[in-house]
Design a protein around this motif. Structure first.
Motif, PDB file in Angstrom:
ATOM      1  N   ILE A  77      -9.312   6.721 -13.037  1.00  0.00           N
ATOM      2  CA  ILE A  77      -7.987   6.307 -13.503  1.00  0.00           C
ATOM      3  C   ILE A  77      -6.962   6.445 -12.374  1.00  0.00           C
ATOM      4  N   VAL A  78      -7.040   7.519 -11.615  1.00  0.00           N
ATOM      5  CA  VAL A  78      -6.126   7.708 -10.494  1.00  0.00           C
ATOM      6  C   VAL A  78      -6.312   6.597  -9.467  1.00  0.00           C
ATOM      7  N   SER A  79      -7.558   6.213  -9.215  1.00  0.00           N
ATOM      8  CA  SER A  79      -7.831   5.124  -8.279  1.00  0.00           C
ATOM      9  C   SER A  79      -7.226   3.814  -8.775  1.00  0.00           C
ATOM     10  N   LEU A  80      -7.407   3.515 -10.064  1.00  0.00           N
ATOM     11  CA  LEU A  80      -6.821   2.294 -10.635  1.00  0.00           C
ATOM     12  C   LEU A  80      -5.298   2.333 -10.556  1.00  0.00           C
ATOM     13  N   GLN A  81      -4.746   3.488 -10.822  1.00  0.00           N
ATOM     14  CA  GLN A  81      -3.296   3.624 -10.787  1.00  0.00           C
ATOM     15  C   GLN A  81      -2.763   3.413  -9.362  1.00  0.00           C
ATOM     16  N   ARG A  82      -3.478   3.912  -8.374  1.00  0.00           N
ATOM     17  CA  ARG A  82      -3.065   3.702  -6.979  1.00  0.00           C
ATOM     18  C   ARG A  82      -3.086   2.228  -6.613  1.00  0.00           C
ATOM     19  N   ARG A  83      -4.140   1.526  -7.057  1.00  0.00           N
ATOM     20  CA  ARG A  83      -4.214   0.090  -6.761  1.00  0.00           C
ATOM     21  C   ARG A  83      -3.059  -0.660  -7.403  1.00  0.00           C
ATOM     22  N   CYS A  84      -2.758  -0.305  -8.651  1.00  0.00           N
ATOM     23  CA  CYS A  84      -1.640  -0.963  -9.340  1.00  0.00           C
ATOM     24  C   CYS A  84      -0.323  -0.699  -8.620  1.00  0.00           C
ATOM     25  N   ALA A  85      -0.111   0.538  -8.224  1.00  0.00           N
ATOM     26  CA  ALA A  85       1.120   0.887  -7.525  1.00  0.00           C
ATOM     27  C   ALA A  85       1.201   0.167  -6.185  1.00  0.00           C
ATOM     28  N   ASN A  86       0.079   0.044  -5.481  1.00  0.00           N
ATOM     29  CA  ASN A  86       0.060  -0.660  -4.199  1.00  0.00           C
ATOM     30  C   ASN A  86       0.391  -2.133  -4.389  1.00  0.00           C
ATOM     31  N   ASN A  87      -0.199  -2.765  -5.390  1.00  0.00           N
ATOM     32  CA  ASN A  87       0.080  -4.174  -5.660  1.00  0.00           C
ATOM     33  C   ASN A  87       1.547  -4.379  -6.021  1.00  0.00           C
ATOM     34  N   ILE A 106       1.832 -12.023 -10.754  1.00  0.00           N
ATOM     35  CA  ILE A 106       2.217 -11.293 -11.966  1.00  0.00           C
ATOM     36  C   ILE A 106       1.012 -11.173 -12.894  1.00  0.00           C
ATOM     37  N   LYS A 107       0.211 -12.226 -12.997  1.00  0.00           N
ATOM     38  CA  LYS A 107      -0.993 -12.169 -13.833  1.00  0.00           C
ATOM     39  C   LYS A 107      -1.984 -11.139 -13.295  1.00  0.00           C
ATOM     40  N   ALA A 114      -3.893  -3.654 -17.476  1.00  0.00           N
ATOM     41  CA  ALA A 114      -4.800  -3.655 -18.633  1.00  0.00           C
ATOM     42  C   ALA A 114      -6.076  -2.889 -18.307  1.00  0.00           C
ATOM     43  N   ASP A 115      -6.594  -3.094 -17.074  1.00  0.00           N
ATOM     44  CA  ASP A 115      -7.785  -2.354 -16.643  1.00  0.00           C
ATOM     45  C   ASP A 115      -7.513  -0.860 -16.579  1.00  0.00           C
TER      46      ASP A 115
END
Length: 133
Positions: A77-87, A106-107, A114-115
């Protein structure tokens, strides 16, 4: 020797006395086990990741249970959150530089979020089951 409890002086006895003074816990408990019982205890210790028999026995005697927490889902989850924050940061830089955002970007952000929420929801459900115990 002055009394019933005194030991003759030797370096070995002296180190034992020093070790006792440094201990937080001063009382020991002896438990006799069959080989099968000892094997089962060692297996349970390994299951929860405890290698110190005294710590395991104390934890079980005082609390009755030991939790082994697998943090792999949290790391994901932390990894996914980092990717989202980077994007999101990359899009913010582009908006501040060029002034525009593409709908595809945006999509992609929406899909990333969502992931992120899927595994987070599963983790929260598992945690609520543990708390219910």
């Amino acid at each position: 020797m002055n009394g019933q409890n005194s030991m003759p002086y030797s370096p070995e006895n002296q180190s034992t006395l020093v070790a006792r003074k440094k201990r937080i816990r001063s009382t020991s408990v002896c438990v006799w086990l069959s080989p099968d019982e000892q094997t089962k205890i060692r297996e349970r210790m390994a299951d929860v990741g405890i290698s110190n028999l005294s710590a395991y026995m104390r934890k079980m005697a005082l609390n009755g249970y030991v939790f082994h927490v697998d943090l792999a889902p949290v790391k994901e989850i932390v990894s996914l959150q980092r990717r989202c924050a980077n994007n999101l940061n990359q899009i913010a830089v582009r908006v501040n530089t060029c002034g525009g955002v593409y709908p595809e970007e945006i999509k992609i952000l929406q899909k990333d979020y969502a992931d992120l929420w899927g595994p987070l929801s599963e983790l929260l459900e598992k945690l609520s089951e543990v708390v219910a115990l």
